[in-house]
Enzyme design. Structure first.
Site, short mmCIF file in Angstrom:
data_model
loop_
_atom_site.label_atom_id
_atom_site.label_comp_id
_atom_site.label_asym_id
_atom_site.label_seq_id
_atom_site.Cartn_x
_atom_site.Cartn_y
_atom_site.Cartn_z
CG HIS A 188 -1.75 -1.22 1.35
ND1 HIS A 188 -2.92 -1.44 0.69
CD2 HIS A 188 -1.49 -2.35 2.05
CE1 HIS A 188 -3.38 -2.64 0.98
NE2 HIS A 188 -2.53 -3.23 1.80
CB SER A 313 15.19 17.04 -18.81
OG SER A 313 14.61 18.32 -18.91
#
Ligand SMILES: O=C(O)C[C@H](Nc1ncnc2c1ncn2[C@@H]1O[C@H](COP(=O)(O)O)[C@@H](O)[C@H]1O)C(=O)O
Length: 480
Positions: A188, A313
């Site tokens: 979770h 990038s």
């Protein structure tokens, strides 16, 4: 300048444009010329069987009046598909433009080659007069289903499976190498019982192997039984022949497929649904892997090796982006959607045939192509990552609360064994651990405060998040 005026033609889809180099191996098996070449192989093998018979009929000619073909004649027939190249493709296309029927165009193409047989074999050859044996008693689907099955079988076995197997082998190597590398789990998204990096990769190896074993065992069915699967035309023309036996011989021994005895005009395509279902399932497992690794990279568990000279990038110079995994993820999704459509739609056909399967099956190559492209990118991505020990260790060191589970479980065992003062183990540990930052000292103090026997206390105190990995490293052995 209009892009459509440029020659050679510019591809519309990325599979044949930008990614052509990566998907090219499938062209040999899954392209339209590959299908037409396979159709020719089927047609000429059918002629050879009809002329020369088979062991089961005492090697007697099946169609009366046809003489057995000599070795040279058989070789000539078999050379027709093998010589099918750029010129042949254009010739076939010219016939198709006239007939508007792709299989009929194949038949006419073979007729043309029979006419030229005398130039090679001399005027005694019977091939020039054998045009009527081409496609004898066949409906187009007899040729199509066998050709498509053989194209798919080869494409899967020669190209897709080796690429998928290479990923599994690579993961298995990494699983082995990192079998002892303890790592924090997240269930979770929250810190949970530690594992090892190798064991987590081995889970994928195990899952993928199960699917690949299914692909390796896949049956490829074929039929050759006429316009509605009754051998009606066969019997009308040659009533004394055991056509069921001929059909079985052809599909099984000449085509190397599993004989389907009971069909409408079309082979029912159930094997295709099974195969595409398995490949789609494999894609989804790989997709899960891509997302997991992407998130490990984001967390810092895996570091990427920057490619020299490459830009991460365009604006943030520090970045190395996990683009191989992202590309793989996207192409797996596209492949799944195509495969799922193929599986769902190919198993239905109106009454004895409709032609919806024809254009649908022209996309099998794309479905496998997107998966192949993804496998390629995934391999590139996997080759560029390595575990970042500093991050992995720091995660373990800052999550001592994960030891709450072994302590409360040991307390339960002690209570069950009759040790006093071990009641409410879960609640006591919860009180200490939940919502607090827990240090090694906190854990030790808690253990000291309980009435453990000496051996249990020592065993628990020896635990650290990095050593609380159970038998994870040994479980890796189950991945093969
Ligand atoms: O043996 C036969 O042909 C029997 C015939 N059924 C057909 N079986 C197989 N192919 C057929 C059939 N009909 C057409 N075509 C030809 O299929 C091609 C379909 O083109 P596309 O939609 O682009 O895939 C395209 O080339 C079509 O001409 C029937 O009447 O039952």
């Amino acid at each position: 300048m209009k892009l459509t005026d440029i020659s050679p033609a510019i591809a519309l889809t990325p599979l044949d444009g930008r990614y052509h180099k990566q998907t090219a191996p499938l062209v040999e098996y899954m392209s339209e010329p590959a299908l037409n070449r396979e159709r020719m192989r089927v047609e000429v093998e059918w002629m050879i069987l009809l002329a020369n018979g088979f062991e089961g009929n005492g090697n007697q000619t099946i169609v009366p009046g046809v003489k057995p073909l000599t070795d040279d004649e058989q070789a000539y027939l078999r050379s027709i598909p093998e010589n099918f190249g750029a010129e042949g493709i254009a010739q076939h296309a010219a016939y198709e433009a006239k007939t508007h029927h792709d299989v009929k165009a194949v038949e006419y193409y073979i007729d043309d080659q029979l006419e030229k047989a005398a130039d090679v074999l001399g005027h005694d050859t019977q091939l020039t007069g054998l045009k009527t044996l081409v496609h004898f008693a066949c409906t187009s689907e007899d040729i199509n289903n066998l050709s498509i099955a053989r194209c798919v079988k080869n494409g899967v076995e020669q190209v897709w499976l080796p690429a998928a197997q290479a990923i599994v082998d690579h993961l298995a190597q990494k699983a082995d190498a990192y079998r002892d590398k303890a790592m924090l789990s997240l269930t979770h998204g929250q810190p949970a019982t530690p594992t090892t990096l190798g064991k987590e990769l081995a889970v994928y190896v195990y899952r993928l192997n199960r699917q690949l074993n299914k692909v390796k065992a896949q049956e490829y069915l074929g039929k050759i039984n006429g316009a509605t699967g009754t051998f009606g035309a066969h019997l009308a023309a040659c009533p004394d022949v055991d056509w069921v036996a001929v059909s079985r011989e052809f599909v099984t021994n000449r085509m190397g497929l599993t004989w389907n005895p009971l069909t409408t005009q079309i082979e029912s395509h159930d094997w295709q649904a099974e195969l595409y279902g398995t490949i789609s399932h494999t894609n989804r497992i790989l997709h899960n892997l891509c997302v997991d690794v992407w998130m490990y990279i984001s967390r810092g568990v895996f570091a990427q090796v920057p490619v020299k000279g490459a830009t991460g990038s365009s604006t943030m110079p520090h970045k190395v982006n996990p683009i191989r995994f992202e590309n793989a993820e996207a192409n797996l999704e596209i492949s799944c959607s195509l495969l799922d459509t193929l599986s769902a739609t190919l198993v239905e056909s109106r009454w004895q045939r409709d032609l919806t399967d024809s254009t649908t099956q022209r996309n099998i190559g794309s479905a496998l192509g997107y998966s192949l492209l993804a496998l390629n990118n995934l391999m590139g991505g996997l080759n560029s990552i390595h575990p970042n020990d500093v991050v992995i260790q720091a995660e373990l060191d800052s999550n001592w609360e994960v030891l709450g589970e072994p302590i409360q479980t040991a307390m339960r065992a002690c209570e069950l064994a009759g040790l006093p003062g071990m009641d409410k183990p879960y609640e006591k540990v919860k009180e200490l651990m939940r919502g607090h930052e827990i240090s090694k000292d906190d854990v030790e103090r808690f253990i000291d405060q309980q009435a453990f026997d000496e051996a249990t206390a020592a065993r628990l105190k020896a635990l650290a998040p990095a050593t609380y990995t159970g038998v994870a490293s040994k479980l890796v052995d189950f991945d093969r």
